[in-house]
Design an enzyme around this catalytic site. Structure first.
Site, PDB file in Angstrom:
ATOM      1  N   LEU A 243       0.842  -1.203   0.000  1.00  0.00           N
ATOM      2  CA  LEU A 243       0.000   0.000   0.000  1.00  0.00           C
ATOM      3  C   LEU A 243       0.872   1.247   0.000  1.00  0.00           C
ATOM      4  O   LEU A 243       0.519   2.269  -0.588  1.00  0.00           O
ATOM      5  CB  LEU A 243      -0.933   0.002   1.222  1.00  0.00           C
ATOM      6  CG  LEU A 243      -1.887   1.188   1.245  1.00  0.00           C
ATOM      7  CD1 LEU A 243      -2.911   1.097   0.131  1.00  0.00           C
ATOM      8  CD2 LEU A 243      -2.580   1.310   2.589  1.00  0.00           C
ATOM      9  N   TYR A 244       2.024   1.150   0.662  1.00  0.00           N
ATOM     10  CA  TYR A 244       2.967   2.286   0.644  1.00  0.00           C
ATOM     11  C   TYR A 244       3.285   2.654  -0.808  1.00  0.00           C
ATOM     12  O   TYR A 244       3.176   3.815  -1.208  1.00  0.00           O
ATOM     13  CB  TYR A 244       4.253   1.909   1.389  1.00  0.00           C
ATOM     14  CG  TYR A 244       5.373   2.891   1.191  1.00  0.00           C
ATOM     15  CD1 TYR A 244       5.334   4.141   1.797  1.00  0.00           C
ATOM     16  CD2 TYR A 244       6.469   2.599   0.368  1.00  0.00           C
ATOM     17  CE1 TYR A 244       6.352   5.063   1.602  1.00  0.00           C
ATOM     18  CE2 TYR A 244       7.490   3.508   0.171  1.00  0.00           C
ATOM     19  CZ  TYR A 244       7.434   4.739   0.792  1.00  0.00           C
ATOM     20  OH  TYR A 244       8.431   5.651   0.593  1.00  0.00           O
ATOM     21  N   ALA A 245       3.677   1.632  -1.586  1.00  0.00           N
ATOM     22  CA  ALA A 245       4.024   1.868  -2.991  1.00  0.00           C
ATOM     23  C   ALA A 245       2.822   2.430  -3.746  1.00  0.00           C
ATOM     24  O   ALA A 245       2.956   3.341  -4.573  1.00  0.00           O
ATOM     25  CB  ALA A 245       4.487   0.564  -3.630  1.00  0.00           C
ATOM     26  N   THR A 247       0.404   4.258  -2.596  1.00  0.00           N
ATOM     27  CA  THR A 247       0.146   5.679  -2.281  1.00  0.00           C
ATOM     28  C   THR A 247       1.186   6.579  -2.937  1.00  0.00           C
ATOM     29  O   THR A 247       0.886   7.711  -3.317  1.00  0.00           O
ATOM     30  CB  THR A 247       0.106   5.954  -0.759  1.00  0.00           C
ATOM     31  OG1 THR A 247       1.354   5.573  -0.159  1.00  0.00           O
ATOM     32  CG2 THR A 247      -1.037   5.216  -0.090  1.00  0.00           C
ATOM     33  N   LYS A 248       2.407   6.071  -3.097  1.00  0.00           N
ATOM     34  CA  LYS A 248       3.435   6.884  -3.772  1.00  0.00           C
ATOM     35  C   LYS A 248       3.126   6.983  -5.271  1.00  0.00           C
ATOM     36  O   LYS A 248       3.292   8.031  -5.888  1.00  0.00           O
ATOM     37  CB  LYS A 248       4.825   6.286  -3.538  1.00  0.00           C
ATOM     38  CG  LYS A 248       5.345   6.528  -2.128  1.00  0.00           C
ATOM     39  CD  LYS A 248       5.547   8.012  -1.868  1.00  0.00           C
ATOM     40  CE  LYS A 248       6.109   8.337  -0.513  1.00  0.00           C
ATOM     41  NZ  LYS A 248       6.312   9.772  -0.291  1.00  0.00           N
TER      42      LYS A 248
END
Ligand SMILES: O=C(O)[C@H]1O[C@H](OP(=O)(O)OP(=O)(O)OC[C@H]2O[C@@H](n3ccc(=O)[nH]c3=O)[C@H](O)[C@@H]2O)[C@H](O)[C@@H](O)[C@H]1O
Length: 433
Positions: A243-245, A247-248
């Site tokens: 999810l980090y990726a 959002t980026k």
């Protein structure tokens, strides 16, 4: 005692004239109805007034308590902002650095200040990792004349105020919820910081007059499950593994929209596993160092078919040069007051080291510098958002930003370990077993 019928205020002023001398039964009936309607009306008025005064009392209490507890605002505060933002010479940049008390934010702020640019920091000092390290970075910045405002990207009133007080030429947006694996524990914090916070900041930037140029931190993780190496900016980024990726990646699309509609100059930087002094305690090189020194085991992940994981570890000083190069070449935003006046630059660059190193090699370099053997526990990489390897193609950054990384992992980790030992001491406050 006056009856309700004596009420001198008609429900609709001027519409009915009450004739007390008219005693026709129909009129009496009408009069009774009318009176009860006006009573109802009065009660309604009373209730509305009561609600309104309750609400205004609440907002008075809210704003009063905000005024009492807010860590920003006031003449002295504005003066600090202006002083910190003042460039020497005046032709230099005036930069708002978000995430200034973070790892990259601290180093970039110091580098900007050192060469004469004005810098104002913003940081919410959240507790994702030890906030005392962030406070220590803030003190370091303060010793160099950099003022860091304590506040959140989602506080639009604060953001607006910063732009009202200072004319920023550039925004270096580094504030984010970092960490690849933590996204499974706290997904909403990624949406709050990396999506909602980003949009708030861009909203204020697009309305500013003049608009600043925006340089911001994307991530190598946007390449996700891409297998073509080395990773080039034009490669596919539609297979995020965390999810980090995601959002980026969303941030890259969102910033594109603001560039397209409002003429904001945008530069997105895909950082590749940045490490170094004053780093992030949640990252592997940092937590491995702590555990090795404390005699605790470290968990080393391994990929499918017993293949070692690898990262294009990039030293902080190289990243700082890439950030400054991006600010200096960003070109101007073209809009003003929320209106686009022409096309503005939209750029994305990899900032990596171009020489991936495996995680076991990282561990052996740390062992050498720390002079302590690690207790390694090798386990298969859990399906928690990690990718097996990263490797940057940096030819775009090299040609357009003059970016040229010069620090290999051996040298960079030596500097990190030196800082770590001077900051925490050998045992990080705990005895070695
Ligand atoms: O380039 C990025 O855009 C990202 O870089 C960083 O992510 P990563 O590359 O995953 O760094 P990091 O956690 O140090 O793990 C390094 C390696 O150690 C392995 N690893 C990790 C922990 C552990 O206990 N064991 C282990 O083997 C792990 O499997 C991995 O192979 C930033 O944190 C992130 O915010 C983002 O900026």
């Amino acid at each position: 005692m006056p009856s309700l019928e004596d009420d001198p205020f008609p429900s609709t002023p001027g519409k009915f004239k009450i004739d007390h001398r008219n005693h026709h039964p129909m009129n009496r009936h009408f009069h009774r109805c009318f009176s009860s309607t006006s009573t109802l009306f009065l009660w309604a008025l009373f209730l509305i007034a009561l609600t309104a005064s309750y609400l205004s009392f609440q907002s008075f209490v809210d704003s009063g308590s905000r005024y009492l507890t807010a860590s920003w605002g006031g003449i002295q505060w504005e003066k600090q902002l202006r002083n910190s933002a003042l460039p020497h010479p005046p032709s230099s940049l005036s930069v708002l650095v978000t995430g200034a008390a973070g790892f990259v934010g601290t180093h970039v702020s110091l580098a900007l200040k050192k060469r004469g640019d004005g810098v104002v920091g913003l940081d919410n000092f959240n507790s994702y990792y030890d906030p005392s390290l962030k406070k220590a970075r803030k003190s370091l910045l303060s010793n160099h004349g950099i003022f860091v405002v304590e506040g959140d990207l989602n506080d639009v009133v604060l953001l607006q105020k910063l732009f009202d007080v200072v004319v920023f030429t550039h925004v270096m947006h580094l504030a984010a919820q970092a960490g690849v694996r933590y996204a499974m524990e706290n997904p909403n914090s990624y949406v709050r910081s990396n999506i909602a916070g980003l949009v708030n900041l861009l909203e204020v930037c697009k309305s500013a007059n003049p608009q600043p140029a925006v340089v911001w931190a994307s991530s190598s993780s946007v390449y996700g499950l891409n297998e073509k190496v080395p990773f080039s900016e034009s490669d596919r980024t539609d297979q995020p593994a965390s999810l980090y990726a995601a959002t980026k990646k969303a941030g890259e699309e969102i910033t594109h929209t603001y560039n397209h509609i409002y003429g904001l100059s945008i530069t997105g930087l895909r950082f590749f596993t940045v490490y170094g002094p004053w780093g992030r305690p949640d990252m592997a090189y940092f937590s491995f160092t702590r555990n090795i020194l404390q005699g605790k085991p470290i968990t080393v992940y391994r990929g499918k078919n017993r293949v070692d994981l690898a990262r294009d570890f990039t030293y902080i000083d190289d990243i700082v040069k890439g950030c400054l190069g991006s600010l200096d070449t960003s070109g101007k935003s073209t809009g003003s007051g929320g209106k686009k006046k022409g096309a503005a630059p939209y750029r994305i660059f990899n900032l990596g080291n171009t020489s991936p190193v495996t995680v076991p090699t990282l561990v052996s370099i740390l062992e050498k510098h720390l002079k302590v053997k690690a207790k390694k526990k090798v386990v298969e990489m859990p399906g928690n958002g990690d990718v097996p390897f990263t490797h940057a193609n940096i030819s775009s950054a090299r040609s357009q930003l003059g970016y040229k990384p010069t620090t290999d992992l051996q040298t960079g980790l030596k500097k990190f370990v030196k800082w770590y030992l001077s900051y925490y001491g050998y045992n990080h406050g705990k005895p070695v077993n």
